[in-house]
Design an enzyme around this catalytic site. Structure first.
Site, short mmCIF file in Angstrom:
data_model
loop_
_atom_site.label_atom_id
_atom_site.label_comp_id
_atom_site.label_asym_id
_atom_site.label_seq_id
_atom_site.Cartn_x
_atom_site.Cartn_y
_atom_site.Cartn_z
N CYS A 2 0.87 -1.17 0.00
CA CYS A 2 0.00 0.00 0.00
C CYS A 2 0.91 1.22 0.00
O CYS A 2 1.55 1.54 1.00
CB CYS A 2 -0.91 0.01 1.23
SG CYS A 2 -1.91 1.51 1.39
N GLU A 106 -3.95 1.19 -5.86
CA GLU A 106 -3.00 0.16 -6.27
C GLU A 106 -2.89 0.19 -7.79
O GLU A 106 -3.80 0.68 -8.48
CB GLU A 106 -3.47 -1.22 -5.79
CG GLU A 106 -2.42 -2.30 -5.87
CD GLU A 106 -1.13 -1.92 -5.16
OE1 GLU A 106 -0.19 -1.47 -5.87
OE2 GLU A 106 -1.06 -2.07 -3.93
#
Length: 242
Positions: A2, A106
């Protein structure tokens, strides 16, 4: 991993949602939080036991570190290494926290080597409570720096279409155990760090400019009209509140 997330929600709303008791910190909305920047975390006060909402810097600096140069590298902590790795094991034992997010970004690689950014949020529009660790580091000149890291776990089947890992999102019934308000063994804590159910996520393509730290506006959450995502990665963006 992340490497970017967004938190545009009103801090007062977060304080109510997480039932924190300290004065609510001022914080501007951010649609592109990056490592080494500040964001809000929920911690449990060691003496009073109440939850606090505090601004900390993203990228863990262990107490024993000589400097802060590796902080960005420690923006994430793999769930399967928390109890053993020197950078995380002390914080895992004593300084666990929740990292509020409205969602995260992402990048998905295609067969031609291109990359497309995706936003990931809870389909309900509620804030994510992501498992995290925090640390306090004292600089040589005596100043304290408080930092945090985001814990990642294996991706569920939907998130795996984008990336093989994802933040460990904790449901409300686990918060007290993670924060230390309820007794739990290290093994029980690690069992909390599972991928959330796939049906709880909304995932949609967004503009790749999110990869530039200077880009920070609400339009980053709009669906990228030029993207052609595979089935399962084109949900409508949820109402994230304010």
């Amino acid at each position: 991993m992340c490497g970017r997330f967004f938190l545009q929600r009103d801090p007062a709303g977060l304080a109510r949602y997480f039932e924190t008791v300290n004065p609510t910190p001022n914080r501007a909305a951010s649609w592109n939080v990056a490592p080494t920047q500040e964001s809000l975390v929920v911690r449990r006060h060691p003496d009073r036991g109440a939850r606090h909402l505090d601004p900390l810097r993203w990228g863990l600096v262990p107490r024993w570190a000589k400097d802060t140069k590796d902080a960005a590298r420690l923006m994430n902590a793999r769930a399967d290494g928390l109890a053993d790795k020197p950078s995380f094991r002390d914080a895992f034992a004593k300084r666990r926290c929740l990292v509020p997010m409205d969602g995260f970004y992402e990048w998905r690689k295609d067969e031609e080597g291109g990359r497309q950014a995706y936003a990931v949020a809870l389909a309900t529009g509620e804030p994510m409570a992501v498992a995290g660790l925090w640390e306090g580091w004292k600089s040589p000149d005596g100043e304290w720096l408080r930092t945090f890291t985001v814990i990642t776990t294996e991706a569920n089947e939907k998130q795996a279409l984008v990336h093989h890992r994802m933040p460990a999102i904790l449901p409300p019934e686990t918060w007290d155990a993670w924060l230390g308000a309820e007794p739990a063994t290290p093994e029980e804590l690690l069992e909390l760090l599972l991928p959330c159910p796939a049906e709880e996520l909304a995932i949609w393509p967004v503009d790749n400019r999110v990869g530039r730290v200077a880009e920070n506006d609400a339009r980053l959450l709009q669906r990228d009209p030029m993207a052609t995502p595979p089935p399962g990665l084109d949900d409508p963006p949820p109402d994230l509140g304010g």
